[in-house]
Design an enzyme around this catalytic site. Structure first.
Site, PDB file in Angstrom:
ATOM      1  N   TYR A 145       0.828  -1.203   0.000  1.00  0.00           N
ATOM      2  CA  TYR A 145       0.000   0.000   0.000  1.00  0.00           C
ATOM      3  C   TYR A 145       0.864   1.254   0.000  1.00  0.00           C
ATOM      4  O   TYR A 145       0.615   2.198  -0.759  1.00  0.00           O
ATOM      5  CB  TYR A 145      -0.925  -0.014   1.215  1.00  0.00           C
ATOM      6  N   ALA A 148       2.514   1.700  -3.387  1.00  0.00           N
ATOM      7  CA  ALA A 148       1.564   2.179  -4.387  1.00  0.00           C
ATOM      8  C   ALA A 148       1.215   3.645  -4.161  1.00  0.00           C
ATOM      9  O   ALA A 148       1.203   4.452  -5.109  1.00  0.00           O
ATOM     10  CB  ALA A 148       0.307   1.323  -4.362  1.00  0.00           C
TER      11      ALA A 148
END
Length: 233
Positions: A145, A148
Site C-alpha cells: 500500500y 503504491a
C-alpha cells in the site's frame, strides 16, 4: 447565483465509484448538477452510467475509460478513487495479493489517466488522484500500500508539471475514513472504536472544490484528514 440544472454540468469519471469515497464523490457530483460515470466491479446506485471493470487489469481500465468517455461525449474530470489494501508483513502477504494492491492503487490510476487525457485536454478538464497519508508517511505491515500510494504521489506531482497549462492536476491525500475499506482486515489492522476517522462526504466536498476550479487555477495538493489523524504528518 446561477444554478446548474441536474445532469447538465461537468462529466466526471470516478473509479471505485460504487462504494466508499468513490460513491461519495459520485453523489457530490450529481448533487452539484454534474454527470458522474463509474468504473468498478460493482454497479453504482441510482442508475449512474458505468462499465464493469477489474481495475487490476489495466488494459481493461483503459478500454472502460474510453468507452464511458465516448458514450458521454467527453470528460471534464477524472477522480481515481479506487483502492485496496491487505495489511501484513511482506513475507506473509502472497505475491499475487501484493502485486494486485499495486496494480489497483497505482497502475490503474496511471492507466485511467492515460486513456482520459485526450478528452481532458479537449475540455481543459481536471484530474484528481487519490493517494493516502500513507503515501507520505510509511508504516509497518503496509509495504504494498505504501509503495503504491508513494507512487501515486510521485506520479501526480510529475503529471502536474507535464500537463501545466493544458489539464488541471490535483493530488488528494486523505486520511482514514468511515467506509468499508477496513471491514475485511484482520482485527489487529482495523481502526479501534475510538479511532479518528473522516466522513467520506467531507472528503468528497474537497474533491468537488478541486474539480470546480477554472482553467488556469491549480489546486495542486489537498490533505484532508481528521484533526487527530495519527498517520499525518
Amino acid at each position: 447565483m446561477s444554478v446548474t440544472p441536474p445532469g447538465t454540468g461537468p462529466t466526471v469519471l470516478v473509479t471505485g465509484g460504487s462504494s466508499g469515497l468513490g460513491a461519495a464523490v459520485v453523489t457530490a457530483v450529481a448533487r452539484a448538477g454534474g454527470r458522474p460515470l463509474v468504473l468498478d466491479r460493482q454497479p453504482p446506485g441510482d442508475g449512474v452510467p458505468w462499465v464493469e471493470c477489474d481495475l487490476a487489469d489495466t488494459r481493461a481500465a483503459e478500454e472502460g475509460t474510453r468507452e464511458l468517455a465516448e458514450q458521454a461525449g467527453g470528460l471534464d474530470g477524472v477522480v481515481t478513487a479506487a483502492g485496496m489494501d491487505v495489511p501484513g508483513r511482506l513475507v506473509d502477504v502472497p505475491a499475487v495479493t501484493w502485486e494486485r494492491i499495486v496494480a489497483v492503487d497505482l497502475l490503474a490510476t496511471v492507466a485511467v489517466v492515460r486513456a482520459a487525457l485526450p478528452y481532458l485536454e479537449a475540455s481543459r478538464g481536471t484530474v484528481v488522484t487519490v493517494a493516502s497519508t500513507l503515501g507520505v508517511k510509511a508504516v509497518a505491515d503496509a509495504t504494498a500500500y505504501c509503495a503504491a500510494k508513494f507512487g501515486v504521489v510521485g506520479f501526480t506531482r510529475s503529471l502536474a508539471a507535464e500537463l501545466a497549462g493544458s489539464v488541471g492536476v490535483t493530488l488528494l491525500i486523505p486520511g482514514g475514513m468511515r467506509t468499508a475499506f477496513f471491514d475485511e482486515r484482520d482485527a489487529r489492522y482495523r481502526p479501534g472504536p475510538d479511532a479518528a476517522l473522516n466522513e467520506p462526504a467531507d472528503v468528497a466536498a474537497a474533491v468537488l472544490f478541486a474539480l470546480s476550479q477554472p482553467p488556469g487555477c491549480a489546486v495542486r495538493e489537498l490533505v484532508v484528514c481528521a484533526e487527530q489523524e495519527s498517520s499525518y504528518p
